[in-house]
Design a protein around this motif. Sequence first.
Motif, PDB file in Angstrom:
ATOM      1  N   ASN A  19       0.944  -1.248   0.206  1.00 31.69           N
ATOM      2  CA  ASN A  19      -0.025  -0.098  -0.043  1.00 31.69           C
ATOM      3  C   ASN A  19       0.705   1.126  -0.032  1.00 31.69           C
ATOM      4  O   ASN A  19       2.094   1.153  -0.117  1.00 31.69           O
ATOM      5  N   ASP A  20       0.265   2.437   0.331  1.00 32.76           N
ATOM      6  CA  ASP A  20       1.274   3.646   0.109  1.00 32.76           C
ATOM      7  C   ASP A  20       2.070   3.729   1.428  1.00 32.76           C
ATOM      8  O   ASP A  20       3.048   4.567   1.242  1.00 32.76           O
ATOM      9  N   GLN A  21       2.133   2.744   2.388  1.00 35.07           N
ATOM     10  CA  GLN A  21       3.012   2.943   3.574  1.00 35.07           C
ATOM     11  C   GLN A  21       3.978   1.845   3.532  1.00 35.07           C
ATOM     12  O   GLN A  21       5.137   2.028   4.320  1.00 35.07           O
ATOM     13  N   LYS A  22       3.946   0.717   2.926  1.00 37.08           N
ATOM     14  CA  LYS A  22       4.610  -0.329   2.989  1.00 37.08           C
ATOM     15  C   LYS A  22       4.633  -1.330   1.887  1.00 37.08           C
ATOM     16  O   LYS A  22       3.752  -1.190   0.934  1.00 37.08           O
ATOM     17  N   PRO A  45       8.403  -0.559   6.051  1.00 35.22           N
ATOM     18  CA  PRO A  45       8.261   0.842   5.454  1.00 35.22           C
ATOM     19  C   PRO A  45       8.514   0.952   4.210  1.00 35.22           C
ATOM     20  O   PRO A  45       9.658   0.684   3.844  1.00 35.22           O
ATOM     21  N   LYS A  46       7.909   2.076   3.454  1.00 41.19           N
ATOM     22  CA  LYS A  46       8.512   2.601   2.098  1.00 41.19           C
ATOM     23  C   LYS A  46       9.674   3.228   2.375  1.00 41.19           C
ATOM     24  O   LYS A  46       9.887   3.732   3.676  1.00 41.19           O
TER      25      LYS A  46
END
Length: 63
Positions: A19-22, A45-46
Amino acid sequence: MIIKVHELESEIEFVADINDQKDCLMSQDPTQDNPGALWFNIDIPKGHTLRAGDRVRITIEKL
């Protein structure tokens, strides 16, 4: 007291966009025929800069 349970060194086979975070780092035994084979799927985490082919060391510790 921290107890080291196991340490695994392996090549990342795939980085999945969760997703946008990981993301998820993956290394899996392709056959599952070797009962001693170890593999991992770990969300991180990204922003990690890791990619397929990079070697990583994973340490499992009991806190």
